[in-house]
Design a protein around this motif. Sequence first.
Motif, mmCIF file in Angstrom:
data_model
loop_
_atom_site.group_PDB
_atom_site.id
_atom_site.type_symbol
_atom_site.label_atom_id
_atom_site.label_comp_id
_atom_site.label_asym_id
_atom_site.label_seq_id
_atom_site.Cartn_x
_atom_site.Cartn_y
_atom_site.Cartn_z
ATOM 1 N N SER A 25 -12.593 1.766 12.260
ATOM 2 C CA SER A 25 -12.293 3.000 13.008
ATOM 3 C C SER A 25 -13.429 4.013 12.954
ATOM 4 O O SER A 25 -13.551 4.858 13.837
ATOM 5 C CB SER A 25 -11.028 3.655 12.441
ATOM 6 O OG SER A 25 -11.301 4.287 11.194
ATOM 7 N N PHE A 27 -13.379 6.405 11.151
ATOM 8 C CA PHE A 27 -12.698 7.674 10.862
ATOM 9 C C PHE A 27 -12.568 7.808 9.342
ATOM 10 O O PHE A 27 -11.855 7.031 8.694
ATOM 11 C CB PHE A 27 -11.313 7.672 11.532
ATOM 12 C CG PHE A 27 -10.648 9.008 11.580
ATOM 13 C CD1 PHE A 27 -10.889 9.882 12.636
ATOM 14 C CD2 PHE A 27 -9.760 9.396 10.579
ATOM 15 C CE1 PHE A 27 -10.266 11.127 12.698
ATOM 16 C CE2 PHE A 27 -9.131 10.631 10.628
ATOM 17 C CZ PHE A 27 -9.381 11.499 11.684
ATOM 18 N N VAL A 29 -11.617 9.613 5.835
ATOM 19 C CA VAL A 29 -10.657 10.572 5.281
ATOM 20 C C VAL A 29 -10.834 10.658 3.766
ATOM 21 O O VAL A 29 -11.040 9.642 3.093
ATOM 22 C CB VAL A 29 -9.202 10.154 5.618
ATOM 23 C CG1 VAL A 29 -8.214 11.226 5.159
ATOM 24 C CG2 VAL A 29 -9.043 9.900 7.118
ATOM 25 N N ASN A 45 -9.835 6.510 2.522
ATOM 26 C CA ASN A 45 -9.203 5.392 3.230
ATOM 27 C C ASN A 45 -10.056 4.133 3.101
ATOM 28 O O ASN A 45 -11.291 4.191 3.040
ATOM 29 C CB ASN A 45 -8.900 5.732 4.700
ATOM 30 C CG ASN A 45 -10.081 6.268 5.475
ATOM 31 O OD1 ASN A 45 -11.003 6.853 4.922
ATOM 32 N ND2 ASN A 45 -10.057 6.066 6.780
ATOM 33 N N GLU A 47 -10.258 0.339 4.794
ATOM 34 C CA GLU A 47 -9.755 -0.498 5.879
ATOM 35 C C GLU A 47 -9.941 -1.984 5.587
ATOM 36 O O GLU A 47 -10.600 -2.369 4.612
ATOM 37 C CB GLU A 47 -10.456 -0.093 7.187
ATOM 38 C CG GLU A 47 -10.127 1.359 7.542
ATOM 39 C CD GLU A 47 -10.698 1.826 8.869
ATOM 40 O OE1 GLU A 47 -11.600 1.157 9.410
ATOM 41 O OE2 GLU A 47 -10.222 2.877 9.345
ATOM 42 N N GLU A 58 -4.615 9.421 1.354
ATOM 43 C CA GLU A 58 -3.526 10.060 0.597
ATOM 44 C C GLU A 58 -2.851 9.057 -0.324
ATOM 45 O O GLU A 58 -2.586 9.336 -1.496
ATOM 46 C CB GLU A 58 -2.470 10.639 1.553
ATOM 47 C CG GLU A 58 -2.980 11.714 2.477
ATOM 48 C CD GLU A 58 -3.494 11.165 3.811
ATOM 49 O OE1 GLU A 58 -4.205 10.139 3.800
ATOM 50 O OE2 GLU A 58 -3.193 11.777 4.844
ATOM 51 N N PRO A 91 -3.597 15.700 9.675
ATOM 52 C CA PRO A 91 -2.283 15.656 9.011
ATOM 53 C C PRO A 91 -1.933 14.232 8.580
ATOM 54 O O PRO A 91 -2.320 13.275 9.250
ATOM 55 C CB PRO A 91 -1.308 16.150 10.085
ATOM 56 C CG PRO A 91 -2.099 16.431 11.307
ATOM 57 C CD PRO A 91 -3.500 15.919 11.119
#
Length: 134
Positions: A25, A27, A29, A45, A47, A58, A91
């Motif tokens: 991704s 992306f 985090v 994160n 993957e 999280e 979020p």
Amino acid sequence: MDKEMIQHLIDTALAQRKYSYTPYSGFKVGAALLAQNGAVYTGCNIENAAYGPSNCAERTAIFKAVSEGMRDFLAICVVGGLEEGIQDMCPPCGVCRQVMLEFCNEDFQIILATDRENYEIHTLGELVPMGFKL
Ligand code: THU
């Protein structure tokens, strides 16, 4: 929570993004989870080529903490965006909210930030109304 602690959590979450493993991704985090005793657990994160086994930042932080015997949490800071930078708040996904519900009460604070000056704080109760618990 005072502003100094909020900014410490934001800095920690931002620093975690460099460990994100996101070949699919892009992306990235980072998360910083504050325990009742003041300890901060970090997460990013991670993957996977099969997609499904991927883990959010999280949950990485929460599972690290729980696996070390910690189950009492006050707050989590989450920051995320494409490699280059952070444009928007990130979020938590529904699965992470459900995992938070397992270990945290409705006053648990979720700090969303783009940088150390721009942040908003939500409670778990706000983000998960009528959450499922046994
Ligand atoms: N992701 C997180 O780590 N936390 C969130 O709150 C939202 C999404 C990750 C999962 C995946 O690796 C990437 O961001 C894109 O969805």
